[in-house]
Design a protein around this motif. Structure first.
Motif, PDB file in Angstrom:
ATOM      1  N   TYR A 510       0.874  -1.204   0.086  1.00  0.00           N
ATOM      2  CA  TYR A 510       0.052   0.044  -0.138  1.00  0.00           C
ATOM      3  C   TYR A 510       0.893   1.211   0.101  1.00  0.00           C
ATOM      4  CZ  TYR A 510      -3.335   3.496   1.397  1.00  0.00           C
ATOM      5  OH  TYR A 510      -3.900   4.560   1.309  1.00  0.00           O
TER       6      TYR A 510
ATOM      7  N   MET B  26      -7.113  18.568   6.268  1.00  0.00           N
ATOM      8  CA  MET B  26      -7.816  18.096   5.037  1.00  0.00           C
ATOM      9  C   MET B  26      -7.321  18.144   3.766  1.00  0.00           C
ATOM     10  SD  MET B  26     -11.817  18.155   6.213  1.00  0.00           S
ATOM     11  CE  MET B  26     -12.153  19.874   6.552  1.00  0.00           C
ATOM     12  N   GLY B  29      -4.010  16.340   3.621  1.00  0.00           N
ATOM     13  CA  GLY B  29      -4.389  14.978   3.854  1.00  0.00           C
ATOM     14  C   GLY B  29      -4.995  14.392   2.349  1.00  0.00           C
ATOM     15  N   ILE B  32      -2.327  14.041   0.015  1.00  0.00           N
ATOM     16  CA  ILE B  32      -1.563  12.836   0.020  1.00  0.00           C
ATOM     17  C   ILE B  32      -2.057  11.529  -0.487  1.00  0.00           C
ATOM     18  CG2 ILE B  32      -0.572  10.993   1.865  1.00  0.00           C
ATOM     19  CD1 ILE B  32      -0.303  13.634   3.774  1.00  0.00           C
ATOM     20  N   HIS B  33      -3.521  11.683  -0.322  1.00  0.00           N
ATOM     21  CA  HIS B  33      -4.299  10.606  -0.467  1.00  0.00           C
ATOM     22  C   HIS B  33      -4.604  10.306  -2.234  1.00  0.00           C
ATOM     23  CE1 HIS B  33      -7.446   7.650   0.174  1.00  0.00           C
ATOM     24  NE2 HIS B  33      -8.568   8.439  -0.771  1.00  0.00           N
ATOM     25  N   TYR B  41       3.188  16.126  -3.482  1.00  0.00           N
ATOM     26  CA  TYR B  41       3.020  14.970  -2.508  1.00  0.00           C
ATOM     27  C   TYR B  41       4.101  15.465  -1.221  1.00  0.00           C
ATOM     28  CZ  TYR B  41       2.756  10.780  -0.183  1.00  0.00           C
ATOM     29  OH  TYR B  41       2.770   9.694   0.675  1.00  0.00           O
ATOM     30  N   HIS B  48       1.621  17.922   6.336  1.00  0.00           N
ATOM     31  CA  HIS B  48       0.581  17.106   7.174  1.00  0.00           C
ATOM     32  C   HIS B  48       1.035  16.790   8.614  1.00  0.00           C
ATOM     33  CE1 HIS B  48      -3.269  15.045   7.033  1.00  0.00           C
ATOM     34  NE2 HIS B  48      -2.692  13.801   7.595  1.00  0.00           N
ATOM     35  N   ALA B  52      -0.163  17.952  12.102  1.00  0.00           N
ATOM     36  CA  ALA B  52      -0.542  16.813  12.918  1.00  0.00           C
ATOM     37  C   ALA B  52       0.053  17.080  14.098  1.00  0.00           C
ATOM     38  CB  ALA B  52      -0.454  15.391  12.371  1.00  0.00           C
ATOM     39  N   ILE B 128      -8.641   9.238  14.005  1.00  0.00           N
ATOM     40  CA  ILE B 128      -8.047   9.980  13.175  1.00  0.00           C
ATOM     41  C   ILE B 128      -6.553   9.779  13.901  1.00  0.00           C
ATOM     42  CG2 ILE B 128      -7.301  12.365  13.327  1.00  0.00           C
ATOM     43  CD1 ILE B 128      -8.994  12.740  10.966  1.00  0.00           C
ATOM     44  N   GLY B 132      -3.506   7.928  12.795  1.00  0.00           N
ATOM     45  CA  GLY B 132      -2.284   8.998  12.408  1.00  0.00           C
ATOM     46  C   GLY B 132      -1.148   8.437  13.069  1.00  0.00           C
ATOM     47  N   TYR B 135       0.453   5.483  11.532  1.00  0.00           N
ATOM     48  CA  TYR B 135       0.803   6.109  10.132  1.00  0.00           C
ATOM     49  C   TYR B 135       2.304   6.758  10.397  1.00  0.00           C
ATOM     50  CZ  TYR B 135      -1.057   6.362   5.366  1.00  0.00           C
ATOM     51  OH  TYR B 135      -0.886   6.663   4.039  1.00  0.00           O
ATOM     52  N   ALA B 155      -4.708   3.101   6.817  1.00  0.00           N
ATOM     53  CA  ALA B 155      -4.842   4.361   6.060  1.00  0.00           C
ATOM     54  C   ALA B 155      -6.309   4.099   5.607  1.00  0.00           C
ATOM     55  CB  ALA B 155      -4.102   4.004   4.652  1.00  0.00           C
ATOM     56  N   HIS B 158      -8.124   5.701   8.801  1.00  0.00           N
ATOM     57  CA  HIS B 158      -7.723   7.349   8.689  1.00  0.00           C
ATOM     58  C   HIS B 158      -8.412   8.019   7.461  1.00  0.00           C
ATOM     59  CE1 HIS B 158      -5.024  10.132  10.132  1.00  0.00           C
ATOM     60  NE2 HIS B 158      -4.786  10.728   9.011  1.00  0.00           N
TER      61      HIS B 158
END
Ligand code: HEM
Lengths: 549, 197
Positions: A510, B26, B29, B32-33, B41, B48, B52, B128, B132, B135, B155, B158
């Protein structure tokens, strides 16, 4: 009220929690610092070997002040002082062209492996042995135990005037001879005395005299090794850059008793034990990035260090291979070889860069430069498809790099995948060995007759050719590890962390930015949109009704 | 018009810095998503992470403040008048009916708000947060003994929580206009003083 006590307890618990978290973090930082220290030490003692600091001047030795007739004569002179040298060389892959993989028990080495370039050594030794560290290997009767058969000069020449000629079984030309054949140009006889009096350490030229020309020409085989590395600039190779570190091959490929470290038969795909310190007794391969740089080499971007457990350094730091402006061969189709013109003469067509596109002797080729590698999981184990192995597909993997995401020893590696079509013996169900070069009637390069060439090649392997052949598609992988680029040119995060990025072929992990759960995205955005529409309608009704009111 | 002092200075600071951080989280995030490219990126990921951590810091203070001031009681859920609130938003608000909830200093959130904030507090945030943190410390999982965790699942949750947060933000921002005047709530969160219904 009893609330203050609860408050107190809660605050206390929170404080302890954060202290613990802080401590855990600090210990992580500390162990990181410890792992980093040797790497820094290794980076500061860089002293490129620019001029010889040897204590011996070979031009002053009377043993070398002779008019040597042949290479072996020179070797005998070398061995008068370097009494153990030939015995050491006799133990190496450079000499034996044979190596048994202790894990797979496969018998590898140039002598045994079939590749998809010139395919196989057997029956073609007089030509192939131009890259053997020896003299006289023309067939299976070659005496591997004879000390003067070792060729010292090919690795230790400093004059650049020594060249072993294909077809002479590992010898240079002792008489003036036309080279390349039919070119009208003549190579003067090799001056062995001058060369012997000027021997020295190995260099990018000496290693390159074979390793840059693998597959039959400059830049052909590896993609990350070619003559552009003799005098490279910063952008091509940060280690070998002539005006920079000016490192030689041997600076990384440390050798001991003539055994040179680093091997593509058993590469070290990962090493998580940090930099190698001098004196260290562990037997790790010194020819890795980690051996000098450690496992946490990134100073400013700590997140990058978090990638070293999955990704080989080479993957980001060699963004493309064949960056020295030379084209490397990407495909070789033997199936079209042997076509002749109306007069029965060999055909050769060249592309705009002067590279062969077609040659009657060899078939069709394609070449590329600045090539983006393919990427594979690799744990250091390579499995070969060897001669005699039953092959029942039309797509043969000459070698296969093993590993997967859940293998802790595997890293994502860049590879050059070389694709071709080559002869297959249908009756024996095996990749075929054929006789390519020679002055005899069976050699394909003389007669363009597959059946004769195959019969002779298979016979040399002690197998009778079935008389029935076809061409199969083959693939061979080569690890990309040279031509390390300046850090500004390394891959950026987004080159992988996006859809269809560099690692699109690696699907068993992933990666944020690339992967998602489509149903969650669909539901998420739909609900968010509905919420937005909902509040907008609600607001609209409020505006309308309030106006009315 | 009646005015009451509802939001103290720290609370207002907390609210707006948290709002900014969450919007920023957001924004980065979802980049990144892979939803869009805005910062790129690399920067998105590093912003992020910084945001955070900043939110973590803010929360330490906020939790401390909420507990020590007793304000945590504002979040105790109640079903009392929830139906009346729902009815008000569905019909009353259009007909200028009286607001069913009387805001005071000790109960500054209406029952629907309480439920919504509690949902953020006990569902969205914990998800989260935990995901997080995991992550962030992806590389330490095996040394923590949780090597069996998969990034894919971390993920997954999240992102679900991120969507829930987005939906909350949409509803929340809209409902700020449902005060005595459309800007009454916003003003209250800036000055501390709320004009009541
Ligand atoms: C309102 C708050 C937040 C939102 C909306 C949000 C949203 C997101 C989204 C959508 C992603 C992409 C996930 C993926 O595609 O795999 C992400 C990644 C991430 N989030 Fe958050 N997040 C928030 C808060 C946090 C917090 C509090 C932390 C840490 C304590 C955190 C840590 C991370 C990390 C480490 C990543 C991965 C970044 C990377 O690529 O290295 N997030 N976030």
């Amino acid at each position: 009220m009893s609330i203050p006590r609860i408050q107190f307890l809660a605050v206390g618990a929170l404080a302890i929690l954060f202290m613990l978290a802080g401590m855990a973090n600090a210990s992580v930082e500390k162990s990181k610092a410890a792992a980093k220290a040797p790497a820094v030490a290794a980076a500061t003692d860089k002293k490129p070997a620019k001029e010889s600091k040897s204590t011996a001047d070979h031009s002053k030795f009377k043993e070398l002040d002779k008019n040597f007739k042949t290479g072996p004569d020179v070797t005998k002179a070398c061995l008068e002082c370097h009494t153990e040298a030939a015995k050491q060389v006799h133990k190496t892959k450079h000499w034996n062209w044979e190596w048994v993989n202790p894990q797979t028990k496969q018998k590898l080495g140039k002598k045994n492996v079939i590749n998809n370039f010139c395919t196989s050594v057997e029956s073609n030794q007089t030509f192939c042995s131009a890259c053997h560290v020896g003299y006289g290997w023309s067939d299976d009767s070659f005496d591997f135990a004879k000390e003067e058969n070792v060729d010292c000069i090919v690795c230790h020449d400093t004059t650049g005037k020594y060249k072993k000629i294909p077809g002479l079984s590992g010898h240079p030309n002792y008489k003036s001879m036309e080279w390349p054949p039919h070119s009208g140009r003549f190579r003067p006889a090799v001056d062995l005395k001058k060369i012997a009096q000027n021997v020295g350490k190995t260099s990018r030229q000496t290693c390159g005299s074979c390793h840059f020309f693998g597959g039959g020409g400059n830049a052909v085989k590896h993609g990350d090794l070619d003559t552009s590395l003799i005098n490279p600039g910063h952008a091509l190779d940060v280690h070998m850059e002539t005006n920079g570190l000016n490192m030689t091959c041997g600076d990384c490929h440390l050798s001991d008793s003539h055994e040179v470290s680093g091997s593509r038969y058993a590469p070290t795909a990962s090493d998580d034990k940090g930099a190698l310190i001098r004196g260290s007794q562990d037997e790790r391969n010194p020819t890795t990035c980690v051996a000098c740089h450690g496992n946490e080499p990134h100073v400013t971007e700590a997140k990058l260090n978090h990638h070293t457990d999955k990704i080989a350094c080479q993957t980001c730091h060699i963004p493309a291979y064949a960056r020295g402006n030379l084209h490397t061969k990407m495909t070789w189709d033997w199936s079209t070889a042997g076509k002749l013109d109306e007069k029965g003469h060999r055909i050769r067509t060249k592309g705009s860069e002067g590279r062969d596109l077609y040659d009657s002797k060899k078939g069709h080729f394609t070449y590329e430069r600045y090539v983006i590698p393919e990427y594979v999981w690799f744990n250091g184990n390579v499995r070969f498809t060897l001669f005699g192995e039953k092959v029942d597909t039309d797509k043969v993997k000459i070698n296969e790099f093993l590993g997967s995401a859940d293998d802790p020893d595997a890293r994502i590696w860049p590879v050059k995948v070389f694709r071709g079509k080559q002869p297959y013996d249908v009756g024996n169900e095996t990749l075929a060995v054929f006789h390519t070069a020679g002055k005899d009637d069976a050699a394909f390069w003389g007669n363009y007759d597959w059946d004769k060439a195959l019969a002779a090649g298979m016979k040399a392997m002690d197998v009778e050719y079935s008389g029935n052949m076809k061409f199969v598609e083959t693939e061979m992988s080569w690890p990309i590890t040279h031509m390390v680029a300046p850090k500004e040119d390394a891959l950026t995060c987004a080159q992988c962390h996006k859809e269809n990025g560099r690692l699109h072929a690696i699907q068993d992990i992933y990666m944020p930015g690339r992967n998602n759960t489509p149903i969650i995205d669909k539901m998420g955005w739909t609900l968010a949109l509905l919420a937005l529409i909902g509040v907008l309608i609600h607001g609209l009704i409020r505006i309308v009704t309030s106006k009315r009111g | 018009m009646e005015r009451i002092y509802i939001f103290k200075r720290f609370e207002r600071f907390w609210h707006w810095s948290q709002a900014a951080l969450i919007l920023f989280l957001m924004l980065t995030g979802f980049e990144i998503h892979g939803t869009y490219v805005f910062f790129g990126y690399e920067d998105a990921a590093s912003y992020h992470t910084t945001a955070a951590w900043t939110l973590v810091g803010l929360w330490v203070f906020a939790v401390f403040w909420t507990i020590t001031t007793g304000e945590w009681k504002q979040y105790i859920p109640t079903m009392d008048k929830v139906d009346a609130m729902l009815k008000y938003y569905l019909t009353g608000i259009f007909t200028d009916a009286p607001h069913p909830f009387k805001q005071t200093r000790v109960t500054k959130h209406n029952p629907l708000q309480r439920l919504a904030y509690l949902f953020v507090l006990v569902i969205i945030n914990p998800i989260i947060w935990t995901t997080g943190w995991f992550y962030l410390f992806y590389n330490s999982w095996s040394s923590w003994g949780v090597g069996w965790l998969s990034l894919e699942w971390v993920a997954f949750f999240h992102v679900i929580a991120a969507f829930l947060m987005l939906i909350f933000v949409i509803a929340h921002v809209y409902l700020t206009t449902a005060g005595a005047t459309p800007l009454a709530h916003i003003k209250a969160m800036i000055t501390g003083w709320e004009e009541t219904h």
